[in-house]
Every structure is written in C-alpha cells, then in structure tokens.
Design an enzyme around this catalytic site. Structure first.
Site, mmCIF file in Angstrom:
data_model
loop_
_atom_site.group_PDB
_atom_site.id
_atom_site.type_symbol
_atom_site.label_atom_id
_atom_site.label_comp_id
_atom_site.label_asym_id
_atom_site.label_seq_id
_atom_site.Cartn_x
_atom_site.Cartn_y
_atom_site.Cartn_z
ATOM 1 N N ASN A 168 0.815 -1.226 0.000
ATOM 2 C CA ASN A 168 0.000 0.000 0.000
ATOM 3 C C ASN A 168 0.845 1.271 0.000
ATOM 4 O O ASN A 168 0.445 2.284 -0.576
ATOM 5 C CB ASN A 168 -0.985 -0.006 1.164
ATOM 6 C CG ASN A 168 -0.305 -0.072 2.518
ATOM 7 O OD1 ASN A 168 0.770 -0.658 2.664
ATOM 8 N ND2 ASN A 168 -0.935 0.509 3.522
ATOM 9 N N GLY A 244 2.275 -5.395 7.541
ATOM 10 C CA GLY A 244 1.313 -6.179 6.779
ATOM 11 C C GLY A 244 0.159 -6.629 7.648
ATOM 12 O O GLY A 244 -0.141 -6.025 8.689
ATOM 13 N N SER A 245 -0.476 -7.708 7.252
ATOM 14 C CA SER A 245 -1.670 -8.192 7.942
ATOM 15 C C SER A 245 -1.311 -8.889 9.243
ATOM 16 O O SER A 245 -0.168 -9.323 9.458
ATOM 17 C CB SER A 245 -2.434 -9.163 7.045
ATOM 18 O OG SER A 245 -1.711 -10.378 6.893
ATOM 19 N N GLY A 249 1.822 -11.330 9.942
ATOM 20 C CA GLY A 249 2.700 -10.966 11.046
ATOM 21 C C GLY A 249 2.875 -12.087 12.041
ATOM 22 O O GLY A 249 3.971 -12.294 12.586
ATOM 23 N N GLU A 266 4.252 -3.868 12.400
ATOM 24 C CA GLU A 266 3.186 -2.872 12.207
ATOM 25 C C GLU A 266 2.106 -3.574 11.411
ATOM 26 O O GLU A 266 2.268 -3.866 10.232
ATOM 27 C CB GLU A 266 3.740 -1.654 11.469
ATOM 28 C CG GLU A 266 2.827 -0.438 11.591
ATOM 29 C CD GLU A 266 1.900 -0.280 10.405
ATOM 30 O OE1 GLU A 266 0.716 -0.675 10.554
ATOM 31 O OE2 GLU A 266 2.328 0.219 9.366
ATOM 32 N N CYS A 300 -3.068 1.194 6.807
ATOM 33 C CA CYS A 300 -3.217 0.538 8.112
ATOM 34 C C CYS A 300 -3.828 1.489 9.137
ATOM 35 O O CYS A 300 -4.614 1.071 9.982
ATOM 36 C CB CYS A 300 -1.855 0.052 8.602
ATOM 37 S SG CYS A 300 -1.104 -1.212 7.565
ATOM 38 N N GLU A 477 8.383 2.654 14.722
ATOM 39 C CA GLU A 477 9.168 3.156 13.610
ATOM 40 C C GLU A 477 9.068 4.674 13.608
ATOM 41 O O GLU A 477 8.230 5.257 14.281
ATOM 42 C CB GLU A 477 8.651 2.577 12.295
ATOM 43 C CG GLU A 477 8.757 1.055 12.228
ATOM 44 C CD GLU A 477 8.305 0.510 10.911
ATOM 45 O OE1 GLU A 477 9.107 0.551 9.952
ATOM 46 O OE2 GLU A 477 7.152 0.041 10.818
#
Length: 496
Positions: A168, A244-245, A249, A266, A300, A477
């Site tokens: 994304n 990601g999802s 994860g 994340e 997200c 992050e």
C-alpha cells in the site's frame, strides 16, 4: 528533466515506464534470480500487466543475506557515523532528483493517484534526510555508580536486518525502515510486496549511486511464500521489520522465534475518528474524508470508523455523502481524487464485506459497489462507501476492510465516544475533532492507540514515532525511537 506529469502522460499512453529494473539487487548490482524466473506486475488502474520482475527463492535470499553479512562486518558497521550520514544525505538528494520517475513507477505499481505518489516520494527523501542527521547523534549514557567506577552504555547496530515491505505504501515503508537501519550501522535485505516491487529496487540503486558500499542494501523480489518466508526464517537475520496483515505478522513471529530474532511488527488497524459536537465542522469533514479515502482507504492507520456525537450525526453524515459522491475516480496517472484498489483479490475482499453487510440490513448511504475507470472501463475500483449507524459488534466495526469504506457509529457524549473508540482488537491510531483542548488531551491519555491525532488526521511526519498496540503490533518506527529499534544496548562498568 521530465516532470512527473509528462512522464505520467507517456506511461499512460504507452502502458508502462521504460527502463524499470527486472533483477534482484544483490551485492551492489542487479542480477537475475538463481532460478531465472520472472513474474508480472499489474497496473491496478487497467487490471493489466505493465512490466516483469524477478521471481526469487530461498537461494536468492541466502545470497542477499550473505552479501549483507559481509558488508556489515567489513564495510558498514565500523564506518564513521558522520560518513554514513553524508551517504544518506546524498541519497535524499538523489531521491528528489529522481522524484518524477519514482512517483510514476509507484503510481503504476500501486494504483494510487499521482499526487499521493509524489507525496510519498517526498516523504521518502525526508526520511533519509532525517536519519542522515541522526547518524552522529546516536550516543549512549553514563551511569553514576561511584567515584571509583566508570559506567557507560553503547548503542551498537543489531546486524543484518530484514525489511518486509507492504503493497500500500511501497516507497514510504521502505524508506522509514531502511533509512534508520542504515543510520544505526545495520545492513539490509528488503523484500517488497510482489504487487509493488519496483520502487524498492530503484531506491537500492539510488543508494548505490550515493556511495553506499556494495552489499549494505539488498532487495530480493518475489512472493511471500518463496521469498518472505525464507527471509523471516533465515538464521543470518538479526532483526525483522514487518508491515502487513495480522495473519502474516503472526507467521513472521513464529519463524523469528526459531532463532530468537528481534521483530518490529506494524499490523492492521480499525482506527476511530471521534467527531464531537463542539468541533470545527469543516475541518472535521476534510479530515474524515482524507482519513478514509486517501489511497482508496488502503492504509493501516486509515480512519475507518467515524464515531460522531449524536447532536452532529445526521447533518455530518449527509455532507460526507455529498462529498464522497463528488470524488473523481480514474487511473492514478490522471491524478483523480480516488484511484483503484491494488488487486482483484482486494476488490473481492471489499465487496464481500459490503455484500454481507447488505444482507444484514445495513444502511449503505452511499457507494457500496464496484466500478471501473470511466475513461477505459478497466481497472479494480470500488466506489467511496459510507455505512451508517452500526453497532459495536458489527463486522464492519470489528474487522479491517482496507478499502474506501467508512463505518459510522453514534456516540451520546465524549465518554461514550471514548468507550466506542477503545472497543476494538486493534490499537494503531485514533483521531479526535473538538474545540475543547483539555477534552482532546484527556482523550489522548485514555484512548488505547500508538498515536493520536488532534484536529488533523495524519498529522506529524518522520519525526513522530509510529506503531500500535494489541493486534496492531508492537515496536515503533519513525523518530529517534525508530532508530533505536536497530540498536542493541551494551553496558560497561569498570573499576578505575
């Protein structure tokens, strides 16, 4: 130098951007994969292939990790921090020089409108600029342990890091992970999503041009199963940053556990935007629109839950619907207000959520259907959608849709809005619009979220730490805290 608009027009007419890289970037150069395979990248605005790239496997991953290990031990770890900073600063300048080409590649790969891609490229340059300035500021502490002792700490680079990048925000997410890793003295093996491989490859080549030693930043392209899984499980990886999802994860965590590899995750979000009756209504309307319809809602941290105070509910939702219906839709290279979603699979996922909601009798006040580019009849598009007045246990409230779908909940007052905001398995970000600054900060203290926006959604930048709680992941992050994610602390105590 061509502008992004000129390049976009050429790419739109020609169907591609000539000269895109088609190999992995390993040990300072592009190279074919070990198995010699390739796969196509699809233009979401047309639902058609526009370029091929290397389809890697575990052998390519191993070659990249070995290259990164050599570079860490022989070239990068012990380079003077100020020199690392100069390289990153040159990289920031080169990203800006190549901004038009990067933006068009990002637009073709991800589908997002050109203006959004341009903003992402600018943000990537800023990330390298920010961490360039931090390289020689990374310092430890001293400990007061008595007059006959000396105590101090060192921040050492953790080693070889894996960066698993989502589709994304390809260049944004790559930059926010690669830049602090390099600043800390780590080396990198990056795996971009198979839907969006090109800007990570282009970024690695830009870093080479900036003077980065061979092997310090490597990029291996391919699928999650064939590249992401062996990278996560590789014993030569010291740290993994994954975006990601939740399901993916969890797989990364399980793989990392075998070697006790450090992980920053994340993951998903179902972020609330609280709009109270005393807010600046125009500012809130603008904020809610951007929170859910930027990048077609594929964020997200998208503000996918509108929690609006009852006194404002009806007129606010009515105005939102008018604005959503007025959004232009089209191929990202034409720079519409709303571009396509990234893939046929994602389009089907969004449609499934709305079809099930319709079957439950949900009030879909606008949108709720697939569409195509009005100029070509092609592409994976979903109309901007608003679903009103859903209960806390509704699937649209509970689950991440990752599309241009806003779910509305009605709150009786500020306390009720806070309770609704916290009633989620996710806790990534939250936003609030109110004219009462004290109320806003009370909300910020009590809401469970890694980041809180007050009177402007998506406020902040690379300087502000980002990450979530609960099923939204852990670790941070961006900001100086993101830099510390790539360090291990060593304490020293000496008798003198």
């Amino acid at each position: 130098m061509n502008s992004s608009r000129e390049l976009a027009a050429r790419a739109l007419s020609g169907g591609t951007l000539p000269g895109l890289p088609n190999g992995h970037f390993i040990d300072g150069a592009f190279r074919a994969g070990a198995a010699g395979r390739s796969m196509a990248s699809l233009d979401p605005g047309r639902a058609e292939p526009f370029a091929d790239f290397a389809r890697g496997d575990a052998d390519d991953v191993d070659a990249a990790v070995q290259s990164a290990r050599r570079a860490f031990e022989t070239a990068w770890r012990d380079m003077a921090a100020a020199e690392r900073g100069r390289i990153l600063m040159r990289a920031a300048g080169l990203i800006r020089q190549n901004a038009a080409r990067l933006a068009v590649a990002e637009c073709l790969d991800s589908g997002k409108p050109l203006a959004e891609a341009e903003g992402d490229v600018g943000g990537a340059a800023r990330a390298f600029e920010y961490y360039a300035g931090a390289c020689d500021k990374l310092q430890g502490d001293s400990f007061p342990i008595g007059p006959t002792y000396l105590g101090y700490s060192l921040h050492e680079p953790v080693g070889v890091t894996a960066q698993i990048i989502p589709w994304n925000y390809p260049i944004s997410t790559a930059a926010r992970g690669i830049a602090p890793a390099l600043a800390a003295g780590c080396t990198v093996v990056a795996k971009p999503a198979e839907q969006t491989p090109f800007t990570a490859l282009m970024l690695a080549d830009i870093l080479r041009q900036a003077g980065l030693p061979d092997g310090v930043c490597n990029v291996v392209t391919g699928t999650g199963i064939e590249v992401g899984a062996p990278l996560s499980a590789h014993p030569g990886i010291d740290h993994i940053t994954f975006t990601g999802s939740v399901a993916s994860g969890q797989k990364v965590m399980r793989a990392a556990a075998d070697h006790v590899t450090r992980v920053v995750l994340e993951l998903g979000g179902k972020s609330p935007v609280v709009v109270l009756g005393d807010c600046d209504v125009e500012r809130a309307l603008d904020g809610v629109m951007g929170a859910i319809f930027e990048n077609a809602g594929q964020i997200c941290s998208a503000g996918s839950r509108l929690i609006v105070e009852r006194s404002l509910h009806a007129p606010f939702v009515e105005t939102l619907c008018r604005r959503a219906e007025a959004l232009s839709i089209g191929h990202g290279l034409r720079n519409p207000a709303l571009g396509p979603v990234n893939s046929a699979e994602q389009l089907a996922r969004i449609s499934g959520f709305i079809d099930r909601a319709r079957d439950r009798g949900a009030e879909i006040v606008t949108g709720g259907a697939t569409t195509t580019d009005p100029e070509t009849g092609k592409g994976w598009f979903y109309r901007p959608t608003i679903v009103d007045n859903r209960e806390p246990d509704d699937e649209l409230v509970r689950e991440e849709i990752f599309g241009p779908v806003l779910t509305v909940q009605v709150a009786e007052d500020a306390d009720h809005a806070l309770a609704l905001a916290n009633d989620s398995q996710y806790a990534l970000v939250a936003g609030i619009y109110t004219g009462d600054f004290s109320r806003a900060h009370r909300f910020a203290h009590r809401v469970d979220a890694g980041q809180v926006f007050i009177n402007e959604y998506f406020a902040g930048g690379i300087e502000v730490p980002f990450g979530g709680n609960r099923k939204s992941g852990f670790g941070r992050e961006k900001g100086l805290e993101g830099l510390l994610s790539y360090c291990r602390t060593k304490s020293v105590a000496a008798r003198i």
